[in-house]
Design an enzyme around this catalytic site. Structure first.
Site, PDB file in Angstrom:
ATOM      1  N   LYS A 200       0.840  -1.195   0.000  1.00 16.19           N
ATOM      2  CA  LYS A 200       0.000   0.000   0.000  1.00 16.19           C
ATOM      3  C   LYS A 200       0.878   1.250   0.000  1.00 16.19           C
ATOM      4  O   LYS A 200       1.612   1.504   0.951  1.00 16.19           O
ATOM      5  CB  LYS A 200      -0.916   0.003   1.235  1.00 16.19           C
ATOM      6  CG  LYS A 200      -1.721   1.309   1.418  1.00 16.19           C
ATOM      7  CD  LYS A 200      -2.661   1.228   2.616  1.00 16.19           C
ATOM      8  CE  LYS A 200      -3.360   2.563   2.888  1.00 16.19           C
ATOM      9  NZ  LYS A 200      -4.252   2.493   4.076  1.00 16.19           N
TER      10      LYS A 200
ATOM     11  N   ASP B  93       1.344   6.166   5.778  1.00 15.69           N
ATOM     12  CA  ASP B  93       0.395   5.251   5.140  1.00 15.69           C
ATOM     13  C   ASP B  93       0.968   4.645   3.854  1.00 15.69           C
ATOM     14  O   ASP B  93       0.316   3.846   3.193  1.00 15.69           O
ATOM     15  CB  ASP B  93      -0.919   5.991   4.861  1.00 15.69           C
ATOM     16  CG  ASP B  93      -2.144   5.102   4.987  1.00 15.69           C
ATOM     17  OD1 ASP B  93      -2.043   4.034   5.618  1.00 15.69           O
ATOM     18  OD2 ASP B  93      -3.192   5.467   4.429  1.00 15.69           O
TER      19      ASP B  93
ATOM     20  N   LYS C 241     -10.275  12.537   8.457  1.00 11.67           N
ATOM     21  CA  LYS C 241      -9.751  12.171   9.779  1.00 11.67           C
ATOM     22  C   LYS C 241      -9.756  13.427  10.650  1.00 11.67           C
ATOM     23  O   LYS C 241      -9.192  14.458  10.257  1.00 11.67           O
ATOM     24  CB  LYS C 241      -8.330  11.615   9.650  1.00 11.67           C
ATOM     25  CG  LYS C 241      -8.286  10.263   8.955  1.00 11.67           C
ATOM     26  CD  LYS C 241      -6.952   9.566   9.151  1.00 11.67           C
ATOM     27  CE  LYS C 241      -6.880   8.269   8.352  1.00 11.67           C
ATOM     28  NZ  LYS C 241      -7.805   7.230   8.876  1.00 11.67           N
TER      29      LYS C 241
ATOM     30  N   ARG D 132      -7.607  -0.339   0.546  1.00 14.56           N
ATOM     31  CA  ARG D 132      -8.102  -1.512  -0.200  1.00 14.56           C
ATOM     32  C   ARG D 132      -8.467  -1.135  -1.619  1.00 14.56           C
ATOM     33  O   ARG D 132      -8.394  -1.973  -2.526  1.00 14.56           O
ATOM     34  CB  ARG D 132      -9.272  -2.153   0.558  1.00 14.56           C
ATOM     35  CG  ARG D 132     -10.481  -1.283   0.687  1.00 14.56           C
ATOM     36  CD  ARG D 132     -11.374  -1.679   1.849  1.00 14.56           C
ATOM     37  NE  ARG D 132     -10.782  -1.357   3.146  1.00 14.56           N
ATOM     38  CZ  ARG D 132     -11.364  -1.571   4.318  1.00 14.56           C
ATOM     39  NH1 ARG D 132     -12.582  -2.137   4.370  1.00 14.56           N
ATOM     40  NH2 ARG D 132     -10.765  -1.262   5.437  1.00 14.56           N
TER      41      ARG D 132
END
Ligand code: BES
Ligand code: MN
Ligand code: ZN
Length: 523
Positions: free
Chosen positions: A290, A313, A302, A376
C-alpha cells in the site's frame, strides 16, 4: 576530558586505521550511515574502547595478552555487578588496569548456541546507544570467546547489523542536523571471510530497511506518488531491478479506476510502481504494498491527531521497495516482482465522494461507503495488476490498512489473513526469525460482509480488519494469497531496540526472509 596530545594521538590512530581498513559489505551503507565496520582475526592496539562479547559459561573473563592484574581487576568488577554473561547484560569499566583502551565494555550473549538472531541484533542496538553516548571513536569488539566458528561469524554479523539498524537518522530536513554516529568498529572474529560474508547479507537487509524508513518518513508534501516512485527507481535500478513507473494516464488506460479514484482529489495523481527482480526464470513471487502517500481520509476526513501520522500510510509500499532492494543486493536466485499502487487521499472539488462507485481494473464495481477505506481501493488494482500481468505463483500484500487491526492485535505484531497453510506457516517462520511477529485472523465465514445494494461490492464492513482482507481476497482470485495488515507498526514515537524514533521500516525484514523461506519450501 581528554588531554590535547591524547586526542591528537587518537586522531592519528584513526587515520591509520582508516587507510588500512578492509570495509565490510558493499560500502553502500555510507548513504545512510557514517559508521564503518571491518572484521579481522587479530586484535589491534589502537582502540579507545574494547568490547568483549561474553558467553554465559565464561568462568573468568580473559583475553590473550592480558596481565594477571588486568584479569583480576576486570573479573572483580564483573563479580561486583553480578555480571554473568546472560544475554543483553552490559557492563562498562573505565580505565581498565593494564589495558591501553580507555574503557572496557563486557556484553553478555547468553548461550551462543541458543541466541536468536533478533536478540543479537538488539544487543548490537543497545551497544550502539551506549557507544554513541560516550566519547568512543575506535571500538574493537572481541567476539572470540564465542568459539564455535559458524556461530561466531553469525553472531558478530548480527550484532554489527543491530548497531547499524539503530544508527539510522532521518535528518535530511534539518537545516543543521546533529552529527550522526560516526564511530569505527572493528570486529575481532574467528574467520574474517565468514564474518564478512554474513555481514554483507545483513547489510543488504539494512539497506532495504533504511530505504523503507526514508520513504515512510517523508512528509506527505514531499513524498507524493511521483516522488516515491522516483526515489524507489534510484534505489533499485542500480542493483539490476527493472523498474517501471505507470503515470496517471497509463493507470487510467489500464482501467484501474479504483486506484485512480483515491487520488482524484489531489494534484498528485495515481501512479503504479513495478519493480522486478528476475533472479530466476520460474513464475514470480509478487509483493504488493500500500503506497498511500498521505491519508487525510478524504471526505470522510480524519478529525483526530492520528492524521499527523498519515505520511506513514505508504509504509507497506516502502516495505516492498525495501525488500526488493535487500533481495537484489543479496543477489537471490528467486523471481520477485514488487507492485506498489501510489495515491494521495485528499479533498478537492475533484475528489471521489462518499457513495461514489468506482470500476476496478478487473471490472468489479465498488461502492465507496468510506473514502477513508482507501487502502483496499488502491490495493485492489495493485493485486489485480500483479496477477494479470505477471501470473505470479503467490501474492503477498502488506498494508497499514485498518485501525481495527490495532484494536485486535496491537502494534507488537501484524495480523495476517490467508487460506493457504504453507503461506501462513512460512510467514510465521519469517516473523519469528526477524521478530516481526504475525498473528492469523480468520477470513470468515462472514456472509454478505461487503455486499453492496448498488454495486458489486462495497469498501467497508464489520469486523473491520476482516472486511478489508475479504475485499482484497476478491482481487487475488484463485492465486494463493496472504494479506498482512501492519497498521500501527510503521512509526515509533520514541527510539527502542533496533529502531530510532520515526519510521521503523517494518516489513522489510519480514518480507525479505519470507521470500527466501517460501522459495526454499514451496517447490
Ligand atoms: N490508513 C488507515 C489505517 C490506519 C489506522 C493506519 C491507524 C495506521 C494507523 C486506513 O486507510 C483507514 O483509514 N482505515 C479506516 C477504515 C474504515 C474507514 C473502514 C479505519 O481503520 O478506521
Ligand atoms: Mn484511510
Ligand atoms: Zn490509509
Amino acid at each position: 576530558m581528554k588531554s590535547l596530545p591524547q586526542s591528537l594521538a587518537r586522531a592519528a590512530r584513526g587515520l591509520a586505521v582508516l587507510t588500512t581498513l578492509l570495509l565490510l559489505g558493499t560500502g553502500a551503507s555510507a548513504q545512510y550511515l557514517q559508521t564503518t565496520m571491518s572484521a579481522t582475526e587479530t586484535p589491534g592496539a589502537d582502540a579507545d574502547t574494547l568490547v568483549v562479547l561474553v558467553p554465559a559459561d565464561t568462568e573468568q573473563l580473559s583475553l590473550p595478552g592480558w596481565s594477571q592484574a588486568t584479569i583480576d581487576h576486570v573479573n572483580r568488577a564483573l563479580a561486583t555487578r553480578d555480571f554473568d554473561g546472560s544475554a543483553r547484560q552490559q557492563l562498562e569499566l573505565l580505565a581498565p588496569a593494564g589495558l591501553s583502551a580507555d574503557r572496557l565494555i563486557a556484553v553478555g550473549v547468553g548461550d551462543p548456541a541458543q541466541l536468536p538472531r533478533h536478540v543479537a541484533e538488539e544487543i548490537g542496538a543497545a551497544l550502539s546507544v551506549h557507544i554513541d553516548g560516550s566519547n568512543a571513536d575506535i571500538i574493537e569488539v572481541n567476539t572470540r570467546l564465542i568459539t564455535d566458528p559458524a556461530r561466531n561469524a553469525g553472531i558478530a554479523a548480527a550484532v554489527a547489523h543491530g548497531v547499524d539498524l539503530r544508527n539510522y537518522r532521518f535528518d535530511q530536513l534539518k537545516s543543521s542536523a546533529e552529527p550522526r554516529p560516526s564511530q569505527i568498529y572493528r570486529w575481532v572474529v574467528h574467520s574474517q571471510a565468514q564474518a564478512e560474508q554474513q555481514y554483507a547479507m545483513l547489510d543488504a537487509v539494512a539497506q532495504g530497511v533504511f530505504t523503507a524508513r526514508e520513504l515512510t518518513n517523508l512528509p506527505g508534501g514531499d513524498g507524493h506518488p511521483a516522488a516515491f516512485a522516483e526515489y524507489a527507481r534510484e534505489q533499485l535500478a542500480p542493483l539490476g531491478v527493472e523498474v517501471t513507473i505507470l503515470g496517471p494516464e497509463q493507470v487510467e488506460a489500464a482501467g484501474m479506476g479504483s486506484l485512480l479514484g483515491v487520488s482524484k482529489g489531489s494534484q498528485h495523481k495515481a501512479h503504479l510502481l513495478v519493480a522486478h527482480w528476475r533472479g530466476s526464470s520460474e513464475a514470480p513471487i509478487a509483493l504488493v504494498g500500500k503506497g498511500n502517500t498521505f491519508d487525510t481520509g478524504g471526505y470522510d476526513l480524519k478529525t483526530t491527531d492520528s492524521i499527523l501520522q498519515m505520511q506513514s500510510d505508504k509504509a507497506g509500499g516502502a516495505a516492498v521497495v525495501g525488500a526488493l532492494k535487500a533481495l537484489a543486493a543479496q543477489q537471490v536466485q528467486i523471481n520477485v516482482v514488487g507492485v506498489v499502487p501510489l495515491s494521495q487521499n485528499s479533498i478537492s472539488g475533484e475528489a471521489m465522494l462518499p457513495g461514489d462507485v468506482l470500476t476496478a481494473g478487473d471490472g468489479t464495481t465498488i461502492e465507496v461507503t468510506s473514502t477513508d477505506a482507501e487502502g483496499r481501493l488502491i490495493l485492489a488494482d495493485g493485486i489485480w495488476y500483479a496477477r494479470d500481468r505477471f501470473e505470479p505463483r503467490v501474492i503477498v500484500d502488506i498494508a497499514t490498512l485498518t485501525g481495527a487491526k490495532v484494536t485486535a492485535v496491537g502494534t507488537e505484531m501484524s495480523a495476517i489473513f490467508s487460506e493457504h497453510d504453507t503461506l501462513v506457516s512460512t510467514m510465521r517462520q519469517a516473523g519469528e526469525l526477524t521478530n516481526e511477529l504475525v498473528w492469523q485472523l480468520p477470513l470468515g465465514p462472514y456472509p454478505g460482509i461487503i455486499d453492496s445494494r448498488i454495486a458489486d461490492i462495497k469498501n467497508t464492513g464489520s469486523p473491520g480488519a476482516q472486511a478489508g482482507a475479504i475485499f482484497l481476497q476478491h482481487f487475488a482470485g484463485d492465486t494463493p494469497w496472504l494479506h498482512i495488515d501492519n497498521a500501527g507498526q510503521a512509526l515509533a514515537s520514541s527510539a527502542s531496540g533496533i529502531h530510532p524514533a520515526g519510521a521503523t521500516g517494518h516489513g522489510v525484514r519480514l518480507l525479505t526472509e519470507w521470500v527466501k523461506i517460501y522459495a526454499a519450501q514451496a517447490q
